[in-house]
Design a protein around this motif. Structure first.
Motif, PDB file in Angstrom:
ATOM      1  N   ASP A  87     -12.319   3.873 -11.739  1.00  0.00           N
ATOM      2  CA  ASP A  87     -11.899   3.149 -11.009  1.00  0.00           C
ATOM      3  C   ASP A  87     -10.923   3.819 -10.034  1.00  0.00           C
ATOM      4  O   ASP A  87     -10.313   3.755  -9.002  1.00  0.00           O
ATOM      5  CB  ASP A  87     -11.113   2.013 -11.575  1.00  0.00           C
ATOM      6  CG  ASP A  87     -12.235   0.883 -11.868  1.00  0.00           C
ATOM      7  OD1 ASP A  87     -13.224   0.864 -11.281  1.00  0.00           O
ATOM      8  OD2 ASP A  87     -11.755   0.244 -12.587  1.00  0.00           O
ATOM      9  N   ARG A  88     -10.144   4.861 -10.906  1.00  0.00           N
ATOM     10  CA  ARG A  88      -8.689   5.783 -10.392  1.00  0.00           C
ATOM     11  C   ARG A  88      -9.302   6.719  -9.550  1.00  0.00           C
ATOM     12  O   ARG A  88      -9.093   7.264  -8.683  1.00  0.00           O
ATOM     13  CB  ARG A  88      -7.884   6.087 -11.543  1.00  0.00           C
ATOM     14  CG  ARG A  88      -7.156   4.934 -12.130  1.00  0.00           C
ATOM     15  CD  ARG A  88      -5.972   5.444 -13.014  1.00  0.00           C
ATOM     16  NE  ARG A  88      -5.008   4.213 -13.326  1.00  0.00           N
ATOM     17  CZ  ARG A  88      -4.133   4.388 -14.357  1.00  0.00           C
ATOM     18  NH1 ARG A  88      -3.747   5.558 -14.762  1.00  0.00           N
ATOM     19  NH2 ARG A  88      -3.431   3.259 -14.551  1.00  0.00           N
ATOM     20  N   ARG A 120      -3.337   5.256  -2.987  1.00  0.00           N
ATOM     21  CA  ARG A 120      -4.472   5.756  -2.713  1.00  0.00           C
ATOM     22  C   ARG A 120      -3.842   7.420  -2.382  1.00  0.00           C
ATOM     23  O   ARG A 120      -2.727   7.616  -2.168  1.00  0.00           O
ATOM     24  CB  ARG A 120      -4.947   5.440  -1.436  1.00  0.00           C
ATOM     25  CG  ARG A 120      -5.473   4.088  -1.229  1.00  0.00           C
ATOM     26  CD  ARG A 120      -6.781   3.997  -2.219  1.00  0.00           C
ATOM     27  NE  ARG A 120      -7.343   2.631  -2.086  1.00  0.00           N
ATOM     28  CZ  ARG A 120      -6.928   1.521  -2.934  1.00  0.00           C
ATOM     29  NH1 ARG A 120      -5.860   1.691  -3.781  1.00  0.00           N
ATOM     30  NH2 ARG A 120      -7.852   0.533  -2.941  1.00  0.00           N
ATOM     31  N   LYS A 148     -10.041   6.107  -5.908  1.00  0.00           N
ATOM     32  CA  LYS A 148      -8.606   6.229  -5.210  1.00  0.00           C
ATOM     33  C   LYS A 148      -8.170   7.520  -4.823  1.00  0.00           C
ATOM     34  O   LYS A 148      -7.272   7.497  -4.153  1.00  0.00           O
ATOM     35  CB  LYS A 148      -7.870   5.236  -5.870  1.00  0.00           C
ATOM     36  CG  LYS A 148      -8.203   3.695  -6.225  1.00  0.00           C
ATOM     37  CD  LYS A 148      -7.075   3.181  -6.946  1.00  0.00           C
ATOM     38  CE  LYS A 148      -7.774   1.562  -7.388  1.00  0.00           C
ATOM     39  NZ  LYS A 148      -6.624   0.983  -8.246  1.00  0.00           N
ATOM     40  N   ASN A 154       0.818  -1.354   0.031  1.00  0.00           N
ATOM     41  CA  ASN A 154       0.185   0.105   0.156  1.00  0.00           C
ATOM     42  C   ASN A 154       0.897   1.169  -0.015  1.00  0.00           C
ATOM     43  O   ASN A 154       1.705   1.214   0.739  1.00  0.00           O
ATOM     44  CB  ASN A 154      -0.815   0.004   1.212  1.00  0.00           C
ATOM     45  CG  ASN A 154      -1.707  -1.202   1.689  1.00  0.00           C
ATOM     46  OD1 ASN A 154      -2.625  -1.708   0.917  1.00  0.00           O
ATOM     47  ND2 ASN A 154      -1.070  -2.146   2.473  1.00  0.00           N
TER      48      ASN A 154
END
Length: 331
Positions: free
Chosen positions: A244-245, A160, A248, A23
């Motif tokens: 999708d992006r 993220r 984030k 992450n």
């Protein structure tokens, strides 16, 4: 072996197919947006690593955007650097122990973690610990929203982003009063990329497209145009991202840190799939006692700026205020 000849092969690309970083979190924004304040809260959450101010992501993003660094090389470089950064954290190499820095171990909520890691054996032990603990690598970046598609290419699953946006008047005023409108390219302290076209004097890279006018402008006019043009480019990039992006990215008004810190904490924890700790509560209490951008102060700053800036700059500032007030934010 002729390296120069071989590297010109059309099929050659740089790559970093395997990563150890599960992450990665970018806390992004223009300088003086409130990123360090937010990081003080975020580092109290479970699984968060110490805040790192790694300019490499800024530099790679800028060089790629200007066409000076190929996409494959940029992606490989960012992946390599993220892996090295997390590994260094786990063996306590290149970790900040400078007492005064907000990103120092001494300002991290769990400093003993890093003192223990000083005695780590490294290598396989560090990799095993990373796999077991699922950490979140935290990096503070600067004005990368216009280049954010590159960074998602580098970390399509693990990245993220929390984008911190300060009110345009307060941000311009802060830059003005701290000398950010001067020509930093002439400073020995300079840590930004400067640009020049046809041997023109160096200008801040945010002055792209009007770098030849940069030298003759008053500092406050430079600041407002740099901020305005960046804000327009970032908005265009964000609007072009797929769903999708976009999901984030957590866009945050700086003021919300001081007006609704509990709600910010709750939503950030959900966004990052982590939990707050007892240390979070102390940071929240401090935020509730602070608000540098209240409405009366902002109005006074705007009046002072209007006296010193051009009519064109006043129009740009008004445009930025409209974008700030109408753009969709998580909070």
């Amino acid at each position: 072996m002729n390296i120069v000849a071989d590297r010109n092969d059309d099929g050659l690309t740089f790559c970093k197919p395997v990563s150890t970083v599960p992450n990665i979190l970018f806390v992004d924004g223009l300088a003086r947006s409130g990123k360090s304040t937010l990081c003080r809260l975020i580092t109290t959450f479970e699984r968060l690593e110490i805040e790192r101010i790694d300019m490499i992501y800024d530099y790679v993003g800028i060089l790629n955007a200007f066409g000076k660094l190929d996409r494959d090389a940029a992606v490989a470089m960012e992946r390599l650097f993220a892996d090295l950064s997390l590994y260094d954290n786990y063996i306590c190499r290149n970790v900040n122990f400078r007492w005064r820095d907000t990103s120092s171990v001494f300002h991290f909520p769990r400093p003993l973690v890093y003192f223990k890691r000083l005695f780590s054996r490294g290598k396989d032990q560090a990799i095993r610990e990373i796999e077991a603990e699922n950490p979140i690598l935290l990096s503070q970046t600067h004005n990368q929203m216009e280049n954010i598609d590159l960074h998602f290419d580098s970390f399509p699953d693990s990245l993220r982003v929390v984008s911190v946006v300060r009110h345009p008047v307060s941000l311009a005023y802060a830059w003005w009063k701290t000398g950010h409108g001067e020509n930093l390219c002439e400073s020995k302290w300079n840590q930004i990329f400067c640009i020049s076209r046809d041997d023109s004097p160096p200008a801040h890279h945010l002055a792209i497209g009007w770098e030849k006018q940069f030298q003759g402008m008053a500092p406050i006019n430079r600041i407002i145009r740099m901020h305005h043009d960046y804000m327009v480019r970032a908005k265009k990039t964000l609007e072009s991202l797929g769903g999708d992006r976009s999901a984030k990215i957590f866009q945050l008004r700086n003021r919300s840190l001081f007006t609704v810190p509990e709600l910010i904490t709750e939503q950030l924890c959900a966004f990052l799939n982590t939990t707050a700790t007892r240390k979070s509560r102390a940071v929240i209490r401090k935020m509730q006692r602070t608000n540098d951008d209240d409405e009366s102060m902002c109005n006074a700053q705007q009046n002072e700026i209007h006296v010193q800036c051009s009519a064109e700059s006043r129009a740009m500032l008004g445009d930025m205020i409209d974008m700030y007030e109408t753009q969709l934010y998580s909070l």
